[in-house]
Design an enzyme around this catalytic site. Structure first.
Site, mmCIF file in Angstrom:
data_model
loop_
_atom_site.group_PDB
_atom_site.id
_atom_site.type_symbol
_atom_site.label_atom_id
_atom_site.label_comp_id
_atom_site.label_asym_id
_atom_site.label_seq_id
_atom_site.Cartn_x
_atom_site.Cartn_y
_atom_site.Cartn_z
ATOM 1 N N LYS A 191 17.037 65.345 26.254
ATOM 2 C CA LYS A 191 16.670 63.918 26.246
ATOM 3 C C LYS A 191 15.222 63.714 25.854
ATOM 4 C CE LYS A 191 14.300 64.124 30.285
ATOM 5 N NZ LYS A 191 12.993 63.547 30.668
ATOM 6 N N THR A 248 13.953 57.870 30.227
ATOM 7 C CA THR A 248 12.888 58.488 29.445
ATOM 8 C C THR A 248 12.650 57.763 28.134
ATOM 9 O OG1 THR A 248 13.564 60.597 30.394
ATOM 10 C CG2 THR A 248 12.071 60.704 28.547
#
Length: 335
Positions: A191, A248
């Site tokens: 990610k 994120t």
């Protein structure tokens, strides 16, 4: 009466300090910092101003800069140093940690050269110890402020995970269990690369539609590689996959997103990293992930463009032009 479990956290960055604060509210906790001044500030002033500003830490959280002291005290060891520093740190205490002490990783990267995940590095450095990770969509500052959040303790042995859950949980910080260590760990690794792409999108002002495309197709890339490597594809729809990816990629506090924004503004990688002042794991991980993609013959166009930008072969604007040239396939072929 049995004495309480003593948690030791290695690494006084924003997330390591926050996790130490969580466990200190449940059980005696010692935080190790490589910097003696940081250790003193945490121990005496109950703050870590470099990483968490003026936030107040639990008064009973202790800190030390003595790595051997930390190793000797641990009933549970939490490794919160950056992924590239895990092996060197544990090498100093490989004979000092008592047998069978569970070890949890907070790191979200791959070791350069070996391409090993942090739990694999820990397993090599501390053989015979139960090893797992604590991960999820957790922006350190928000968790430290007491905002509601959730994470996953992932270990191969669910009984170990069940024993570790209450050490970090609170009324506002929910801790789940998962036995898919590979999938949970890969989610945290992959990610970060998509977050750099999301940051570049923000800096280039490409629009919400493009950002949504990047997040969605980034999740598809994560899932494809994870399943080929042996992870459960369902894991990537959970907290350590989609959850961590969303946090994120969308949070202005995300280090990897901020790196992408800085690159899009015209800064060099060195200038962007210097401005950030902290480790952004996606920068170091991107080349290694592309090695895995080639080895497992998995198409990862977003990761490929990010790696090219990080390596200096392409500008962020060129990277987004490159994504437009990718021929769409069947949207159902996510994995």
């Amino acid at each position: 009466m049995a004495r309480p479990v003593r948690v030791v956290v290695l690494g006084s960055g924003s997330w390591g300090t926050t996790v130490a604060g969580l466990s200190a509210r449940n059980t005696p906790t010692l935080l190790w910092s490589r910097n003696p001044d940081t250790a003193r500030e945490i121990d005496e002033e109950h703050r870590n101003t470099r990483y968490l500003g003026e936030r107040t830490l639990p008064a009973n959280l202790r800190a030390t800069s003595d790595l051997l002291e930390a190793a000797h005290e641990a009933d549970v060891l939490v490794v919160g140093v950056p992924s590239h520093a895990v092996r060197a740190t544990l090498a100093e205490i490989s004979n000092e940690v008592r047998a069978w002490v569970p070890v949890l990783s907070l790191a979200k990267g791959l070791e350069p050269g070996t391409r090993l995940r942090p739990t694999e590095v820990i397993g090599e450095c501390l053989p015979g110890h139960p090893v797992g990770l604590l991960a999820g969509p957790n922006i350190a500052g928000e968790v430290a402020d007491g905002m509601a959040a959730a994470a996953v303790v992932a270990t191969a042995d669910e009984r170990v995970a069940a024993a570790l859950q209450p050490l970090f949980a609170s009324k506002v910080f929910r801790v789940y269990r998962n036995t898919d260590v590979l999938g949970c760990e890969l989610g945290g690794v992959l990610k970060n690369i998509v977050a750099i792409a999301a940051g570049m999108a923000e800096g280039l002002r490409v629009g919400d539609n493009t950002r949504a495309m990047v997040l969605t197709r980034g999740l598809a890339e994560m899932t494809r590689l994870g399943e080929v490597m042996g992870a459960n594809p369902r894991t990537f729809a959970g907290l350590t996959g989609m959850g961590d990816l969303f946090a994120t990629c969308t949070s202005p506090a995300s280090r990897n997103r901020r790196i992408g924004e800085a690159l899009a503004s015209g800064l060099t990688l060195e200038e962007a990293v210097a401005r950030l002042g902290q480790v952004a794991e996606g920068v170091k991980t991107a080349p290694t992930v592309m090695e895995l993609a080639r080895e497992y013959d998995v198409e990862m166009p977003i990761a490929a463009e990010v790696e090219a930008v990080v390596a200096g072969r392409r500008s962020p604007a060129d990277a987004y032009q490159g994504l437009r040239r990718v021929t769409p396939g069947n949207e159902e072929d996510v994995v």
